[in-house]
Design a protein around this motif. Structure first.
Motif, PDB file in Angstrom:
ATOM      1  N   UNK A  36      57.130  40.031  33.105  1.00  0.00           N
ATOM      2  CA  UNK A  36      56.593  38.948  33.952  1.00  0.00           C
ATOM      3  C   UNK A  36      55.370  39.426  34.727  1.00  0.00           C
ATOM      4  N   UNK A  37      55.496  40.571  35.358  1.00  0.00           N
ATOM      5  CA  UNK A  37      54.397  41.065  36.201  1.00  0.00           C
ATOM      6  C   UNK A  37      53.176  41.411  35.353  1.00  0.00           C
ATOM      7  N   UNK A  38      53.417  42.048  34.202  1.00  0.00           N
ATOM      8  CA  UNK A  38      52.290  42.379  33.314  1.00  0.00           C
ATOM      9  C   UNK A  38      51.548  41.112  32.878  1.00  0.00           C
ATOM     10  N   UNK A  39      52.312  40.086  32.561  1.00  0.00           N
ATOM     11  CA  UNK A  39      51.685  38.821  32.153  1.00  0.00           C
ATOM     12  C   UNK A  39      50.854  38.237  33.302  1.00  0.00           C
ATOM     13  N   UNK A  40      51.435  38.192  34.463  1.00  0.00           N
ATOM     14  CA  UNK A  40      50.731  37.597  35.605  1.00  0.00           C
ATOM     15  C   UNK A  40      49.452  38.359  35.941  1.00  0.00           C
ATOM     16  N   UNK A  41      49.529  39.679  35.796  1.00  0.00           N
ATOM     17  CA  UNK A  41      48.393  40.500  36.223  1.00  0.00           C
ATOM     18  C   UNK A  41      47.177  40.415  35.305  1.00  0.00           C
ATOM     19  N   UNK A  42      47.361  39.897  34.100  1.00  0.00           N
ATOM     20  CA  UNK A  42      46.222  39.855  33.183  1.00  0.00           C
ATOM     21  C   UNK A  42      45.745  38.409  32.948  1.00  0.00           C
ATOM     22  N   UNK A  43      46.282  37.497  33.693  1.00  0.00           N
ATOM     23  CA  UNK A  43      45.991  36.084  33.459  1.00  0.00           C
ATOM     24  C   UNK A  43      44.960  35.563  34.459  1.00  0.00           C
ATOM     25  N   UNK A  44      43.929  34.906  33.955  1.00  0.00           N
ATOM     26  CA  UNK A  44      42.872  34.353  34.811  1.00  0.00           C
ATOM     27  C   UNK A  44      42.723  32.863  34.526  1.00  0.00           C
ATOM     28  N   UNK A  45      42.524  32.114  35.587  1.00  0.00           N
ATOM     29  CA  UNK A  45      42.470  30.661  35.487  1.00  0.00           C
ATOM     30  C   UNK A  45      41.325  30.135  36.334  1.00  0.00           C
ATOM     31  N   UNK A  46      40.591  29.189  35.783  1.00  0.00           N
ATOM     32  CA  UNK A  46      39.573  28.450  36.558  1.00  0.00           C
ATOM     33  C   UNK A  46      39.150  27.243  35.732  1.00  0.00           C
ATOM     34  N   UNK A  47      38.579  26.259  36.400  1.00  0.00           N
ATOM     35  CA  UNK A  47      38.047  25.111  35.669  1.00  0.00           C
ATOM     36  C   UNK A  47      36.908  25.608  34.766  1.00  0.00           C
ATOM     37  N   UNK A  48      36.873  25.105  33.538  1.00  0.00           N
ATOM     38  CA  UNK A  48      35.843  25.592  32.609  1.00  0.00           C
ATOM     39  C   UNK A  48      34.931  24.477  32.104  1.00  0.00           C
ATOM     40  N   UNK A  49      35.368  23.246  32.245  1.00  0.00           N
ATOM     41  CA  UNK A  49      34.567  22.113  31.787  1.00  0.00           C
ATOM     42  C   UNK A  49      34.745  20.983  32.796  1.00  0.00           C
ATOM     43  N   UNK A  50      33.652  20.285  33.071  1.00  0.00           N
ATOM     44  CA  UNK A  50      33.741  19.182  34.036  1.00  0.00           C
ATOM     45  C   UNK A  50      33.112  17.941  33.416  1.00  0.00           C
ATOM     46  N   UNK A  51      33.784  16.832  33.563  1.00  0.00           N
ATOM     47  CA  UNK A  51      33.294  15.608  32.930  1.00  0.00           C
ATOM     48  C   UNK A  51      31.866  15.271  33.354  1.00  0.00           C
ATOM     49  N   UNK A  52      31.541  15.560  34.599  1.00  0.00           N
ATOM     50  CA  UNK A  52      30.203  15.198  35.088  1.00  0.00           C
ATOM     51  C   UNK A  52      29.241  16.384  35.098  1.00  0.00           C
ATOM     52  N   UNK A  53      29.775  17.586  35.296  1.00  0.00           N
ATOM     53  CA  UNK A  53      28.892  18.759  35.358  1.00  0.00           C
ATOM     54  C   UNK A  53      28.703  19.404  33.992  1.00  0.00           C
ATOM     55  N   UNK A  54      29.546  19.021  33.041  1.00  0.00           N
ATOM     56  CA  UNK A  54      29.425  19.599  31.703  1.00  0.00           C
ATOM     57  C   UNK A  54      30.081  20.964  31.608  1.00  0.00           C
ATOM     58  N   UNK A  55      29.536  21.787  30.729  1.00  0.00           N
ATOM     59  CA  UNK A  55      30.087  23.120  30.492  1.00  0.00           C
ATOM     60  C   UNK A  55      29.835  24.002  31.720  1.00  0.00           C
ATOM     61  N   UNK A  56      30.907  24.464  32.325  1.00  0.00           N
ATOM     62  CA  UNK A  56      30.766  25.247  33.560  1.00  0.00           C
ATOM     63  C   UNK A  56      30.482  26.714  33.271  1.00  0.00           C
ATOM     64  N   UNK A  57      30.634  27.109  32.025  1.00  0.00           N
ATOM     65  CA  UNK A  57      30.523  28.541  31.728  1.00  0.00           C
ATOM     66  C   UNK A  57      29.379  28.831  30.750  1.00  0.00           C
ATOM     67  N   UNK A  58      28.428  27.931  30.701  1.00  0.00           N
ATOM     68  CA  UNK A  58      27.313  28.161  29.777  1.00  0.00           C
ATOM     69  C   UNK A  58      26.444  29.315  30.290  1.00  0.00           C
ATOM     70  N   UNK A  59      25.802  30.023  29.379  1.00  0.00           N
ATOM     71  CA  UNK A  59      24.963  31.159  29.800  1.00  0.00           C
ATOM     72  C   UNK A  59      23.890  30.718  30.796  1.00  0.00           C
ATOM     73  N   UNK A  60      23.665  31.541  31.796  1.00  0.00           N
ATOM     74  CA  UNK A  60      22.651  31.245  32.793  1.00  0.00           C
ATOM     75  C   UNK A  60      23.124  30.354  33.913  1.00  0.00           C
TER      76      UNK A  60
END
Lengths: 271, 542
Positions: B307-331
């Motif tokens: 459980x702890x190993x799984x939790x420690x390597x997991x990252x979460x954040x919004x990645x796409x927004x209907x109005x802002x588009x791709x949140x993780x595009x280069x630049x």
């Protein structure tokens, strides 16, 4: 009121204030009052009022600042050394301390308009209330400063005392008290101490009106016990005995900085 | 006084303890040791045995009902699928992204994903990938509709307003269905690390309780195993390197000693739970299995590690927004998306060199007539509001009492100062007012919650509310027993907010607008409508 009368009254107040400041310059002063906040930019400044005079205590800062501001909804014990300087509308108190007194007091809620005053940016601690630096400009306010290197304790070891001081009427350990306790423990470990003796004290503080502010009786014990808890939490050095005691009789008031210094716990380390 | 808790080992074998043995072990420990103050010994916190005892009293389904084949973005306990190295799930604002930094996770037999207790739940039940590793009220309602209220998340133990209520009736689960709230039951009086009873600084009375649970003969304050029931949202289980970062000997907020990791002896930052009752993710997992999952015995060390190993390597954040588009595009802005969480470094972001979520300069200048560009410019303005727009913060215990003064003229980022999460870098419990009157009652939803009267004993008081406090959730004080902690709740991270409404620990802000409105009212920030919308848009892309 006519303009002339207004001007005369203002001149009289300035003269009176000037005389007060002059007479008090260099003198330690302590008083109990509600804190007053002046809504200056970029951060507010804190004042106290005593005998019709405003005293400047310090700016809103950060936890690395020397001055920790008081709190609305509580009276404060203000202490410091009067100077002949005025700032933010008050006589500047050097080495100002503002002890937040425990009782809730809803009347302590006065915010003054800036009235043309501003706060000195150089006194402002780190935080986002400054401005974003232009390219090549140093960020202001600066980010937190690194801690100074620790003193390395080496033999020969002798009995040594470390003093943790407190605000009035509280056992709350601020940064300086935590530092004193940490140093005592580091020294005890380095010296392989056989005995650590923690002694709590309470103080009487001579106020500007001639009365004494006497800390509550239980605070000497509670100060000793918070230091004891902190030592035990961090780990009593192997082989060391811990003795905890307190002195219920308050120190004699002096009307000097010694009154604040008497709100203390002495941690005596015997190798 | 607390003493060297970390050097002691919990006196029973891991995984072999029945609840009876757990209780006996605590009693034995209490006799031989003098642990005072909250915390844990071994990997079991002081309150866990009492909580586990109550959990075992709550009914469980005769046969846990796990609906197979349900295809909505809902992770069934024990379904055995692989959770990819990268995954994205839709939500009302766009998509939340997940990154398993160590690669795909085979969930078959995995302790986080398997129903290890007796009620059919797994950790994943309330920490859903599609909900940013928390649980949105929309998902809760979907599950109710899809399963007729039989999904394990509605287990009587804490998925109902009280276990004594008729299960299967929506009214019995109203707090979960309306606000995404689970019952958190903590022993009263609070427990020391060794399981002995604490002597709190205040008395506690029930003024009113729409749930009935605090007055119940089996589950309430006057039962043979007295507990207080409060109702809280599940917290995000991801981005843990930020959540557990730090730890120092003293709590900067009140000068008290910090809890230690009972196994390593290292000081912890006490930021993982709303009331900081569990010092580490491991003790939290032990506790959650015995309470939320109604486990009969402790998880094995191997299961806990998984459980702890799984939790420690997991990252979460919004990645796409209907109005802002791709949140993780280069630049684009450097602080967006789960990869930014993985790459980032925890630290204090309350300064111009390392601002909490980075700068959004790339989005600052809108192109006229381009809705995406205009929305992105609003986000960039929202970041500036968050970071630099001052207002007076007043009467917040553990913020205005820490040496900064009351009030202080600062910004959102003053409290929400930790890099990339917007948590508090210091132990983050504060009395913002969402639990205590008078401010709590400006949030309409809190009227469905119990109301307690807390009376501080002589010489003790809440700094800004005095000796008698009315609270919907006393927060940290239920663990520490301190008047100064009444109503103080540890703040949560801001990542994946779009995936997991409602907000605040008691679910009282149904959306980001209500959240911003509360702050505006509470602190008289006098935000303009534009500033409010910019803030909302900013929060929605995190």
């Amino acid at each position: 009121m006519t303009k002339l009368k207004t001007s005369l009254v203002a001149t009289a107040i300035v003269a009176l204030c000037g005389a007060t400041a002059s007479a008090q310059t260099g003198k330690h002063i302590a008083f109990v009052s509600c804190p007053i906040l002046r809504n200056t930019e970029p951060v507010p400044c804190w004042l106290g009022e005593h005998a019709g005079e405003l005293y400047y205590l310090g700016p809103q800062g950060d936890l690395q600042a020397e001055f920790y501001p008081p709190q609305f909804n509580h009276k404060m014990l203000a202490e410091g050394i009067a100077t002949n300087e005025r700032y933010c509308g008050g006589i500047v108190l050097k080495q100002a301390k503002a002890s937040v007194l425990p009782d809730f007091d809803a009347t302590c809620n006065v915010m003054l308009p800036a009235m043309g005053y501003s706060e000195r940016k150089d006194l402002r601690g780190p935080g986002p209330s400054g401005h974003r630096p232009a390219p090549g400009e140093k960020a202001a306010p600066e980010p937190p400063r690194p801690r100074p290197p620790q003193v390395q304790y080496t033999a020969p070891f002798t009995p040594k005392e470390f003093v943790a001081t407190f605000d009035a009427d509280t056992d709350r350990m601020w940064r300086s008290a935590q530092g004193a306790m940490n140093e005592a423990l580091r020294y005890a470990r380095a010296a392989k101490a056989k005995q650590i003796t923690v002694t709590g004290y309470r103080a009487a503080i001579k106020l500007a009106d001639g009365k004494d502010f006497v800390e509550r009786e239980s605070v000497a014990m509670s100060r000793a016990k918070v230091i004891e808890e902190a030592i035990r939490t961090q780990g009593l050095p192997e082989g060391a005995k811990l003795e905890v005691k307190w002195v219920t009789r308050p120190s004699a008031s002096t009307g000097t900085e010694r009154d604040a210094a008497a709100r203390k716990v002495v941690i005596a380390v015997a190798p | 006084m607390r003493s060297d808790a970390h050097r002691r080992s919990w006196p029973f074998a891991a995984g072999a303890a029945s609840l009876m043995a757990l209780s006996l072990a605590v009693a034995a420990s209490a006799q031989s040791q003098a642990e005072k103050g909250p915390g844990a010994i071994g990997d079991v916190s002081g309150q866990t045995p009492a909580q586990a005892n109550q959990a075992q009293r709550a009914p469980t389904p005769a046969s846990p009902n796990i609906t197979p084949g349900f295809t909505y973005d809902w992770w069934e306990p024990g379904d055995g699928q692989t959770l990819g190295a990268e995954a994205a799930y839709p939500n009302p604002h766009g998509q939340v992204g997940l990154l398993n930094a160590s690669g795909p996770i085979n969930t078959k037999g995995h302790a986080f994903f398997e129903p290890t207790g007796t009620n059919g739940r797994a950790c994943v039940s309330c920490h859903q990938p599609s909900n940013g590793m928390s649980l949105s009220v929309d998902s809760v309602r979907d599950r109710w509709r899809a399963t007729g209220g039989k999904d394990p998340i509605f287990a009587a133990v804490d998925g109902a307003n009280c276990p004594n209520l008729p299960q299967g009736s929506a009214a019995s689960h109203s707090l979960l269905l309306n606000h995404g709230l689970f019952r958190v039951f903590v022993p009263w009086p609070p427990k020391n690390a060794d399981g002995t009873a604490m002597n709190p600084e205040f008395t506690l009375e029930v003024v009113s309780d729409p749930t009935g649970c605090n007055l119940d003969a089996t589950y309430g304050l006057k039962s043979s195993n007295p507990h207080v029931s409060v109702y809280r949202r599940p917290r995000v289980v991801a981005n843990m390197k930020y959540v557990v970062n730090g730890g120092s000997p003293f709590n900067i907020k009140d000068g008290s000693p910090m809890d230690r990791d009972p196994e390593t002896g290292r000081f912890v930052n006490m930021n993982i739970m709303a009331d900081a009752r569990e010092p580490t993710p491991k003790t939290q997992a032990v506790n959650a299995h015995l309470t939320h999952l109604q486990g009969k015995a402790k998880l094995s060390d191997a299961q806990l590690k998984q459980i702890i190993d799984f939790e420690n390597q997991l990252y979460v954040a919004q990645s796409l927004h209907q109005k802002a588009g791709n949140l993780v595009e280069p630049g684009g802005p450097s602080g967006l998306g789960p990869k930014a969480m993985h790459a980032g470094t925890p630290g204090l972001g309350d300064n111009f060199e390392t601002p909490v979520f980075g700068y959004f300069d790339q989005w600052a200048k809108p192109k006229a007539g381009d809705p995406q560009s205009e929305f992105r410019a609003s986000v960039a303005r929202g970041m500036e509001v968050y970071f630099t727009r001052p207002f007076y913060i007043r009467d917040v215990t553990h913020l205005n009492t820490v040496g900064l003064g009351n009030p202080i003229k600062r910004t959102c980022a003053t409290c929400h100062n930790a890099r990339l999460t917007g948590m508090d870098f210091a132990p983050g419990w504060m009395d913002l007012g969402t639990g205590n009157q008078p401010w709590a009652d400006t949030l309409e939803a809190t009227k469905e919650l119990p109301l307690f009267k807390l009376t501080c004993k002589a010489g003790k008081a809440h700094p800004f509310l005095g000796r008698v406090i009315y609270s919907r959730d006393p927060g940290r004080a239920l663990i520490s027993g301190r008047c100064s902690d009444i109503g103080a709740i540890t703040m949560q991270q801001f990542r994946g907010l779009a995936a997991r409404a409602p907000y605040f620990s008691n679910g009282s802000a149904k959306d980001l607008k209500e959240l911003v409105d509360f702050y505006d009212k509470r602190f008289e920030a006098k935000y303009t409508d534009l500033e409010k919308q910019d803030l909302i848009n900013f929060l929605s892309v995190l």
